[in-house]
Design an enzyme around this catalytic site. Structure first.
Site, short mmCIF file in Angstrom:
data_model
loop_
_atom_site.label_atom_id
_atom_site.label_comp_id
_atom_site.label_asym_id
_atom_site.label_seq_id
_atom_site.Cartn_x
_atom_site.Cartn_y
_atom_site.Cartn_z
N HIS A 14 -29.59 -44.62 32.90
CA HIS A 14 -28.53 -45.05 33.82
C HIS A 14 -27.19 -44.45 33.45
CE1 HIS A 14 -30.81 -48.11 36.03
NE2 HIS A 14 -31.50 -48.22 34.90
N ASP B 54 -23.43 -48.92 39.52
CA ASP B 54 -24.88 -48.77 39.50
C ASP B 54 -25.46 -49.85 40.41
OD1 ASP B 54 -27.69 -49.09 38.72
OD2 ASP B 54 -27.23 -47.80 37.03
N GLN C 263 -33.27 -33.12 24.69
CA GLN C 263 -34.18 -32.69 25.77
C GLN C 263 -33.60 -31.57 26.64
OE1 GLN C 263 -36.96 -35.43 27.63
NE2 GLN C 263 -36.13 -34.92 29.63
N GLN D 239 -41.53 -43.92 38.64
CA GLN D 239 -42.16 -42.73 38.05
C GLN D 239 -43.34 -42.27 38.90
OE1 GLN D 239 -43.04 -44.13 34.08
NE2 GLN D 239 -40.91 -44.74 33.78
N1 UDP Z 1 -34.18 -37.73 26.48
C1 UDP Z 1 -33.64 -37.07 25.39
N2 UDP Z 1 -34.44 -36.86 24.31
C2 UDP Z 1 -35.73 -37.25 24.24
C3 UDP Z 1 -36.28 -37.91 25.36
C4 UDP Z 1 -35.49 -38.11 26.47
O1 UDP Z 1 -32.47 -36.69 25.40
O2 UDP Z 1 -36.37 -37.02 23.20
C5 UDP Z 1 -33.31 -37.97 27.66
C6 UDP Z 1 -33.72 -37.14 28.86
O3 UDP Z 1 -33.06 -35.88 28.82
C7 UDP Z 1 -33.30 -38.02 30.02
C8 UDP Z 1 -33.35 -39.42 29.47
O4 UDP Z 1 -33.47 -39.32 28.07
O5 UDP Z 1 -31.99 -37.69 30.44
C9 UDP Z 1 -34.52 -40.24 29.97
O6 UDP Z 1 -34.30 -40.62 31.26
P1 UDP Z 1 -35.47 -40.75 32.33
O7 UDP Z 1 -34.86 -41.21 33.60
O8 UDP Z 1 -36.26 -39.52 32.39
O9 UDP Z 1 -36.44 -41.84 31.73
P2 UDP Z 1 -36.19 -43.33 31.19
O10 UDP Z 1 -35.82 -43.19 29.77
O11 UDP Z 1 -35.09 -43.94 32.03
O12 UDP Z 1 -37.52 -43.95 31.38
#
Ligand code: UDP
Length: 452
Positions: free
Chosen positions: A21, A114, A334, A374
């Site tokens: 978020h 949000d 990531q 998802q």
């Molecule tokens: N992310 C990261 N490193 C990791 C895994 C995820 O920086 O090892 C970041 C990724 O780039 C993304 C966020 O965490 O921006 C995850 O958001 P997403 O909406 O994909 O999934 P959520 O965590 O909300 O299920």
């Protein structure tokens, strides 16, 4: 003495807690700041503490809820307790912050919140400032929830639901504090549908998406609200490079093993690595973890696998046995990983941020959704955008090692999938670049605010 900076107007953004978020909201605020706006981002204290100081002095962070002292989702009352405390303290503190600005040179001209923080629209109303609801999920995911909202609020759908033939019903995470299932809808669906409370009061309904990506859904949704896509909210350096010093989100749930990952990737050939991550919230079951480990072990490709400290342990000796071709870390950078030439495939849970990042970097996907939106994202990855493959699950919702292996090979060798991924990458860049559809939307919103 340094001259005091002048701004066109002051916008406040209210971000919900959690990696998925905060990232898009902060990125949107950087875009607005780059166009001459003064920005205050408000959120929970723990979010702010986990944030790197913003590179732009036009973005200020303020806490509206001290979850560090009062308790986050782990405190008594669980998730529901957190939501109640956040609303109680957050609404009072948010109102005070807006009030404090009233007599400053820059009173708040618009509150972007949000959509999960639906009560924020009442605060905007109280101060007679326009509100903009920001959904951090895809237009399609939100479209898929809308009929349930109508049902729950005894409204009839004004026109037929957006059609996604073959989309399975969403798997739902279990959050005990939200209560037991009563009636047709589970508590998590009721919670999600609360995002639509008061949405008709929002002047704008914003998405981290871009028009071409969800063209048909946007058309459908525009019959309901004033929808604008303002994404991808990926740091500018990876897209248009027009926002100064915008090279990362500045927020990490866990400490990323940056050096280890990047040095390891530097030793790999172009397109040779499978990157595996299930985001910040999802955890694989023990059975799925074992199948994934087996698939990666059997695969002829190298892999980088993010296994969070909160996840189930890997099979004994897995790391040692696969050390020649594999790297396992607790968290990675990531964006840098997806941008690296060595990465050829992303096994993803298809959280919306990860999906938007995969599109923006042109990395094809093996889509393994775990719950909620998802599943819609995975459906679009395979069936609409053609940038990936979704493996089949057995009756126990487990995907076998063999099936994962089939999909890895399908993506790594899939010429058409790779071509589509490249095409979407170009369209993502185009959307946020000067005069692209998302850039125009941001300018339109700013002009509207300035004309108030
Ligand atoms: N992310 C990261 N490193 C990791 C895994 C995820 O920086 O090892 C970041 C990724 O780039 C993304 C966020 O965490 O921006 C995850 O958001 P997403 O909406 O994909 O999934 P959520 O965590 O909300 O299920």
């Amino acid at each position: 003495m340094e001259k005091e900076k002048t701004y066109k107007a002051h916008i406040m953004l209210l971000a919900y807690h959690g990696q998925g978020h905060i990232n898009p909201m902060v990125q949107f605020s950087k875009r607005l700041a780059s166009k001459g706006m003064k920005i205050t981002v408000t959120t929970t204290l723990s979010n702010i503490k986990a944030m790197k100081k913003a590179s732009s002095s036009s973005v200020i962070f303020e806490s509206v809820y001290d979850d560090a002292t009062e308790g986050g989702v782990g405190a008594p009352g669980g998730f529901q307790g957190f939501l109640d405390r956040f609303e109680a303290s957050g609404s009072t503190n948010l109102a005070q912050l807006i009030k404090k600005q009233e007599n400053s040179g820059y009173p708040i001209k618009c509150l972007v919140y949000d959509a999960n923080i639906h009560w924020a629209s009442n605060i905007a109303k109280q101060f007679a400032i326009p509100g903009a609801a920001f959904f951090t999920q895809s237009c399609a995911a939100i479209a898929s929830y809308y009929p349930m909202h109508c049902d729950l609020s005894d409204k009839s759908l004004p026109f037929p639901a957006f059609s996604m033939p073959g989309l399975p019903p969403p798997k739902l995470p279990y959050l005990p504090s939200l209560g037991a299932v009563t009636g047709q809808y589970s508590p998590i669906i009721r919670f999600i549908c609360k995002q639509f409370d008061n949405i008709e009061n929002a002047e704008w309904v914003l998405f981290n998406s871009f028009d071409k990506l969800e063209e048909e859904v946007v058309k459908w949704m525009s019959n309901l609200w004033t929808v604008r896509n303002i994404g991808p909210t990926v740091p500018s350096v990876y897209l248009d490079n027009r926002v100064e010093n915008d090279n990362d989100y500045g927020f990490n749930l866990f400490k990323p093993s940056t050096e280890v990952c990047m040095q390891w990737l530097n030793t790999k050939e172009t397109g040779s690595v499978v990157y595996v991550s299930f985001g910040s919230a999802a955890s694989l079951s023990a059975e799925q973890m074992a199948e994934m480990a087996e698939a990666l072990k059997q695969s002829r490709h190298s892999f980088l696998w993010v296994v969070k400290p909160t996840e189930i342990k890997l099979p004994t000796n897995f790391v040692e046995e696969t050390s020649e071709k594999g790297l396992v870390v607790a968290w990675c950078p990531q964006l840098e990983v997806l941008a690296h030439h060595a990465v050829g495939c992303f096994i993803s849970h298809c959280g919306w941020n990860s999906t938007v990042e995969a599109i923006s970097f042109g990395v094809p996907v093996v889509a393994m959704p775990q719950f909620l939106d998802q599943m819609t994202n995975a459906y679009f990855v395979e069936k609409v955008w053609g940038i990936g493959i979704q493996p089949k699950e057995n009756e126990e919702n487990v995907t076998s090692a063999e099936e994962i292996g089939r999909c890895i090979n399908g993506v790594m060798n899939g010429k058409e999938i790779k071509k589509k991924a490249k095409q979407w990458k170009e369209l993502a860049k185009e959307a946020i670049d000067e005069n692209g559809s998302s850039d125009k939307s941001i300018d339109e919103i700013i002009s509207w605010i300035l004309a108030l």
